[in-house]
Design a protein around this motif. Structure first.
Motif, PDB file in Angstrom:
ATOM      1  N   LYS A 334      24.379   2.815  -8.671  1.00 34.88           N
ATOM      2  CA  LYS A 334      23.531   3.874  -8.112  1.00 34.88           C
ATOM      3  C   LYS A 334      24.337   5.140  -7.866  1.00 34.88           C
ATOM      4  CE  LYS A 334      20.204   0.755  -5.865  1.00 34.88           C
ATOM      5  NZ  LYS A 334      19.587   0.351  -4.583  1.00 34.88           N
ATOM      6  N   GLU A 335      25.545   4.974  -7.333  1.00 35.63           N
ATOM      7  CA  GLU A 335      26.406   6.135  -7.134  1.00 35.63           C
ATOM      8  C   GLU A 335      26.849   6.716  -8.481  1.00 35.63           C
ATOM      9  OE1 GLU A 335      29.612   5.167  -4.526  1.00 35.63           O
ATOM     10  OE2 GLU A 335      28.311   4.828  -2.785  1.00 35.63           O
ATOM     11  N   ALA A 336      27.036   5.842  -9.475  1.00 38.82           N
ATOM     12  CA  ALA A 336      27.374   6.331 -10.819  1.00 38.82           C
ATOM     13  C   ALA A 336      26.217   7.129 -11.409  1.00 38.82           C
ATOM     14  CB  ALA A 336      27.723   5.157 -11.725  1.00 38.82           C
ATOM     15  N   LEU A 337      24.999   6.652 -11.193  1.00 37.91           N
ATOM     16  CA  LEU A 337      23.822   7.376 -11.665  1.00 37.91           C
ATOM     17  C   LEU A 337      23.710   8.729 -10.984  1.00 37.91           C
ATOM     18  CD1 LEU A 337      21.226   7.270 -13.397  1.00 37.91           C
ATOM     19  CD2 LEU A 337      20.072   6.229 -11.430  1.00 37.91           C
ATOM     20  N   LEU A 338      23.954   8.748  -9.676  1.00 37.78           N
ATOM     21  CA  LEU A 338      23.952  10.009  -8.942  1.00 37.78           C
ATOM     22  C   LEU A 338      25.021  10.956  -9.488  1.00 37.78           C
ATOM     23  CD1 LEU A 338      23.343  11.896  -6.503  1.00 37.78           C
ATOM     24  CD2 LEU A 338      25.034  10.556  -5.227  1.00 37.78           C
ATOM     25  N   SER A 339      26.236  10.442  -9.693  1.00 38.00           N
ATOM     26  CA  SER A 339      27.332  11.266 -10.189  1.00 38.00           C
ATOM     27  C   SER A 339      27.044  11.777 -11.595  1.00 38.00           C
ATOM     28  CB  SER A 339      28.638  10.462 -10.180  1.00 38.00           C
ATOM     29  OG  SER A 339      28.942   9.993  -8.889  1.00 38.00           O
ATOM     30  N   GLY A 340      26.385  10.956 -12.396  1.00 37.85           N
ATOM     31  CA  GLY A 340      26.038  11.388 -13.745  1.00 37.85           C
ATOM     32  C   GLY A 340      24.961  12.450 -13.752  1.00 37.85           C
ATOM     33  N   HIS A 341      23.963  12.266 -12.903  1.00 38.31           N
ATOM     34  CA  HIS A 341      22.905  13.269 -12.805  1.00 38.31           C
ATOM     35  C   HIS A 341      23.426  14.558 -12.201  1.00 38.31           C
ATOM     36  CE1 HIS A 341      19.116  15.217 -12.059  1.00 38.31           C
ATOM     37  NE2 HIS A 341      19.333  15.227 -10.758  1.00 38.31           N
ATOM     38  N   PHE A 342      24.414  14.409 -11.297  1.00 39.66           N
ATOM     39  CA  PHE A 342      24.943  15.566 -10.599  1.00 39.66           C
ATOM     40  C   PHE A 342      25.924  16.300 -11.515  1.00 39.66           C
ATOM     41  CE2 PHE A 342      27.778  17.900  -7.823  1.00 39.66           C
ATOM     42  CZ  PHE A 342      26.904  18.475  -6.937  1.00 39.66           C
ATOM     43  N   GLY A 343      25.416  17.229 -12.275  1.00 39.40           N
ATOM     44  CA  GLY A 343      26.278  18.016 -13.155  1.00 39.40           C
ATOM     45  C   GLY A 343      25.714  19.409 -13.324  1.00 39.40           C
ATOM     46  N   PRO A 344      25.584  20.177 -12.229  1.00 37.65           N
ATOM     47  CA  PRO A 344      24.936  21.487 -12.330  1.00 37.65           C
ATOM     48  C   PRO A 344      25.702  22.444 -13.226  1.00 37.65           C
ATOM     49  CG  PRO A 344      26.085  21.262 -10.222  1.00 37.65           C
ATOM     50  CD  PRO A 344      26.109  19.910 -10.873  1.00 37.65           C
ATOM     51  N   MET A 345      24.967  23.298 -13.902  1.00 31.00           N
ATOM     52  CA  MET A 345      25.549  24.349 -14.750  1.00 31.00           C
ATOM     53  C   MET A 345      25.145  25.696 -14.185  1.00 31.00           C
ATOM     54  SD  MET A 345      24.545  22.346 -18.221  1.00 31.00           S
ATOM     55  CE  MET A 345      23.204  21.575 -17.300  1.00 31.00           C
ATOM     56  N   GLY A 346      26.080  26.625 -14.090  1.00 30.34           N
ATOM     57  CA  GLY A 346      25.798  27.915 -13.482  1.00 30.34           C
ATOM     58  C   GLY A 346      26.824  28.962 -13.834  1.00 30.34           C
ATOM     59  N   VAL A 347      27.622  29.345 -12.852  1.00 31.63           N
ATOM     60  CA  VAL A 347      28.587  30.422 -13.023  1.00 31.63           C
ATOM     61  C   VAL A 347      29.570  30.114 -14.147  1.00 31.63           C
ATOM     62  CG1 VAL A 347      30.351  31.818 -11.881  1.00 31.63           C
ATOM     63  CG2 VAL A 347      28.385  31.008 -10.589  1.00 31.63           C
ATOM     64  N   GLY A 348      30.057  28.864 -14.190  1.00 31.23           N
ATOM     65  CA  GLY A 348      31.022  28.488 -15.216  1.00 31.23           C
ATOM     66  C   GLY A 348      30.465  28.650 -16.622  1.00 31.23           C
ATOM     67  N   ALA A 349      29.217  28.244 -16.833  1.00 30.97           N
ATOM     68  CA  ALA A 349      28.605  28.353 -18.160  1.00 30.97           C
ATOM     69  C   ALA A 349      28.441  29.812 -18.574  1.00 30.97           C
ATOM     70  CB  ALA A 349      27.247  27.646 -18.163  1.00 30.97           C
ATOM     71  N   VAL A 350      28.018  30.664 -17.638  1.00 28.71           N
ATOM     72  CA  VAL A 350      27.879  32.088 -17.938  1.00 28.71           C
ATOM     73  C   VAL A 350      29.244  32.691 -18.258  1.00 28.71           C
ATOM     74  CG1 VAL A 350      27.167  34.337 -17.031  1.00 28.71           C
ATOM     75  CG2 VAL A 350      25.825  32.290 -16.492  1.00 28.71           C
ATOM     76  N   PHE A 351      30.265  32.294 -17.494  1.00 31.31           N
ATOM     77  CA  PHE A 351      31.616  32.809 -17.731  1.00 31.31           C
ATOM     78  C   PHE A 351      32.133  32.422 -19.111  1.00 31.31           C
ATOM     79  CE2 PHE A 351      36.196  31.895 -17.687  1.00 31.31           C
ATOM     80  CZ  PHE A 351      36.695  33.165 -17.434  1.00 31.31           C
ATOM     81  N   VAL A 352      32.008  31.146 -19.461  1.00 31.05           N
ATOM     82  CA  VAL A 352      32.553  30.674 -20.742  1.00 31.05           C
ATOM     83  C   VAL A 352      31.794  31.307 -21.913  1.00 31.05           C
ATOM     84  CG1 VAL A 352      33.024  28.656 -22.174  1.00 31.05           C
ATOM     85  CG2 VAL A 352      33.358  28.524 -19.714  1.00 31.05           C
ATOM     86  N   SER A 353      30.479  31.467 -21.787  1.00 26.92           N
ATOM     87  CA  SER A 353      29.721  32.111 -22.875  1.00 26.92           C
ATOM     88  C   SER A 353      30.098  33.578 -23.019  1.00 26.92           C
ATOM     89  CB  SER A 353      28.218  31.964 -22.630  1.00 26.92           C
ATOM     90  OG  SER A 353      27.799  32.703 -21.497  1.00 26.92           O
ATOM     91  N   SER A 354      30.342  34.249 -21.895  1.00 21.84           N
ATOM     92  CA  SER A 354      30.785  35.650 -21.960  1.00 21.84           C
ATOM     93  C   SER A 354      32.181  35.757 -22.551  1.00 21.84           C
ATOM     94  CB  SER A 354      30.770  36.274 -20.555  1.00 21.84           C
ATOM     95  OG  SER A 354      29.465  36.266 -20.005  1.00 21.84           O
ATOM     96  N   LEU A 355      33.038  34.786 -22.212  1.00 20.06           N
ATOM     97  CA  LEU A 355      34.381  34.752 -22.790  1.00 20.06           C
ATOM     98  C   LEU A 355      34.313  34.515 -24.295  1.00 20.06           C
ATOM     99  CD1 LEU A 355      37.457  34.712 -22.269  1.00 20.06           C
ATOM    100  CD2 LEU A 355      37.265  32.230 -21.966  1.00 20.06           C
ATOM    101  N   ALA A 356      33.407  33.644 -24.721  1.00 17.90           N
ATOM    102  CA  ALA A 356      33.263  33.372 -26.158  1.00 17.90           C
ATOM    103  C   ALA A 356      32.876  34.637 -26.922  1.00 17.90           C
ATOM    104  CB  ALA A 356      32.218  32.279 -26.373  1.00 17.90           C
ATOM    105  N   LEU A 357      32.017  35.458 -26.323  1.00 16.90           N
ATOM    106  CA  LEU A 357      31.592  36.686 -27.001  1.00 16.90           C
ATOM    107  C   LEU A 357      32.744  37.647 -27.226  1.00 16.90           C
ATOM    108  CD1 LEU A 357      28.097  37.561 -25.459  1.00 16.90           C
ATOM    109  CD2 LEU A 357      28.614  36.599 -27.695  1.00 16.90           C
ATOM    110  N   THR A 358      33.763  37.598 -26.371  1.00 17.60           N
ATOM    111  CA  THR A 358      34.919  38.483 -26.564  1.00 17.60           C
ATOM    112  C   THR A 358      35.761  38.031 -27.748  1.00 17.60           C
ATOM    113  OG1 THR A 358      36.388  37.223 -25.075  1.00 17.60           O
ATOM    114  CG2 THR A 358      34.991  38.926 -24.084  1.00 17.60           C
ATOM    115  N   ARG A 359      35.591  36.796 -28.194  1.00 20.08           N
ATOM    116  CA  ARG A 359      36.366  36.268 -29.329  1.00 20.08           C
ATOM    117  C   ARG A 359      35.564  36.281 -30.629  1.00 20.08           C
ATOM    118  NH1 ARG A 359      40.016  32.802 -26.434  1.00 20.08           N
ATOM    119  NH2 ARG A 359      40.353  33.845 -24.434  1.00 20.08           N
ATOM    120  N   LEU A 360      34.289  36.621 -30.553  1.00 21.22           N
ATOM    121  CA  LEU A 360      33.417  36.596 -31.726  1.00 21.22           C
ATOM    122  C   LEU A 360      33.087  38.016 -32.180  1.00 21.22           C
ATOM    123  CD1 LEU A 360      30.939  33.798 -30.554  1.00 21.22           C
ATOM    124  CD2 LEU A 360      32.646  33.586 -32.382  1.00 21.22           C
ATOM    125  N   PRO A 361      32.738  38.196 -33.464  1.00 17.12           N
ATOM    126  CA  PRO A 361      32.367  39.532 -33.942  1.00 17.12           C
ATOM    127  C   PRO A 361      31.020  39.985 -33.384  1.00 17.12           C
ATOM    128  CG  PRO A 361      31.994  37.883 -35.654  1.00 17.12           C
ATOM    129  CD  PRO A 361      32.706  37.178 -34.533  1.00 17.12           C
TER     130      PRO A 361
END
Length: 398
Positions: A334-361
């Protein structure tokens, strides 16, 4: 004025409140705050705003973990971070390519690298909530917090190999640069640099404090100063600035002295709260709603919704259910299920996508090649998943 009711009674945290307010004042409602109207400067500003917020958040996680936590829980973190990220990265990339066949698998890996890390800012906002504090075991809360901080910095190698394979003409050259630059220089150097800087700073601050050279207010203010200084120097030399900030936070509190001096002060919590609210207001106004229906790129709402559902169920849950017995902090499925479900995406995802754009044409219309196609589609896909993650966890109670 009613934040206490929203947070303690309805369990709606500042992530949801900030994003909702950002949408209201953004270009699709009041049209007061419009980050995407800033032209060529928009991605640079977005990248640096996310960088500062992540740096302060990661440093805070490192400081607030118990003494030498990374050392005493190294095995659990190794299982929770590296193989779990790799599993989610490959699975998400496969789902993305199936839903968006115009993207090749390498481009899908690049987008998946943005969505693989658990966002530490959102994670801390949820875990600090009243319900999670009362109902989620402290060991689970701590390991999830530490994992979210570590895997956010490790997004660099996953993104780097995808970018190198996209823009380099030779696979051998791409893998060579990935190993030398992505791992040895960025990850290893960033971690060592942050740890050494945090350790030296802790010793210096302890001497100054013990001899009465610095007052309590100035001592506590270093909480913010050191995190920004660390990420500034690390990003200037091209190292992994996020891992450097986390390592500095862990090192400065390794012996518990810094934590003992600041544990009864609300300054750090206030700084985190203000910075996090401001960041998610920015994200709410930044969301590109018009791009969520772009048939010319194969992007349609139903495909984005299917991607969001697949990520919720496949990104972390299956793997953690298989390996949780190797993580002593997770006591049951049950705790494993909670830990697996608990994976929010937010600031980090926006940061990495913005960083990727600096490396792409810069993409043309229509895109001339796969690299330009990736540059045109990465942020609409990533931002929709971020919005979906926030909505799904609107009433998340840990």
């Amino acid at each position: 004025m009613i934040s206490l009711i929203l947070r303690e009674k309805l369990y709606i945290n500042e992530v949801v409140l900030g994003t909702g307010f950002g949408i209201l004042i953004g270009p699709h409602a009041a049209n007061i705050f419009t980050p995407r109207s800033w032209g060529s400067f928009e991605n640079t500003i977005t990248l640096e705003v996310m960088r500062i917020v992540l740096a302060t958040g990661l440093f805070a996680v490192g400081v607030e973990l118990p003494c030498a936590y990374i050392k005493t829980h190294a095995r659990s973190l190794l299982v929770m971070v590296v193989p779990t990220m790799a599993f989610g990265w490959i699975v998400i990339a496969s789902v993305i390519q199936a839903l968006f066949p115009e993207l090749d698998y390498v481009s899908s890996l690049c987008i998946a690298a943005c969505l693989t890390p658990t966002d530490p800012v959102t994670c801390v906002a949820i875990i600090r909530g009243k319900y999670a504090t009362q109902h989620v075991p402290v060991n689970v809360r701590r390991i999830l917090t530490a994992e979210s901080a570590a895997n956010d910095g490790l997004a660099y190698p996953f993104l780097a190999i995808s970018i190198y394979l996209t823009v380099e003409t030779s696979v051998q050259t791409a893998i060579g640069k990935w190993f030398l630059v992505g791992w040895l220089y960025q990850v290893i150097l960033g971690t060592v640099f942050g740890a050494v800087l945090g350790y030296l700073f802790s010793k210096l601050m302890k001497i100054c404090h013990d001899r009465g050279f610095i007052d309590r207010e100035s001592y506590i203010s270093q909480y913010l100063t050191l995190s920004i200084f660390t990420v500034g120097v690390a990003s200037t030399i091209g190292a992994d600035d996020l891992l450097a900030a986390f390592a500095a936070g862990c090192a400065i509190s390794w012996d518990g002295y810094f934590h003992a001096q600041t544990e009864n002060d609300a300054f750090s919590s206030v700084i985190d709260y203000v910075v996090n609210c401001g960041c998610f207001i920015y994200i709410g106004a930044w969301l590109p709603f018009d791009d969520y229906h772009s048939p010319e790129y194969g992007i349609t709402p139903w495909r984005l919704v299917l991607l969001m559902i697949a990520i919720l169920f496949l990104r972390r849950i299956p793997f953690l259910l298989m390996v949780y017995k190797f993580v002593p902090e997770i006591a049951s499925w049950k705790e494993a299920l909670l830990s697996g479900h608990f994976g929010p995406m937010g600031v980090g995802a926006v940061f990495v996508s913005s960083l990727a754009l600096t490396r792409l044409p810069t993409p043309e219309y229509p895109p001339a090649d796969q690299a330009q196609f990736l540059a045109a589609t990465i942020q609409p896909i990533v931002s929709f998943v971020v919005l979906g993650s926030i909505v799904v966890r609107m009433y998340y109670r840990g």
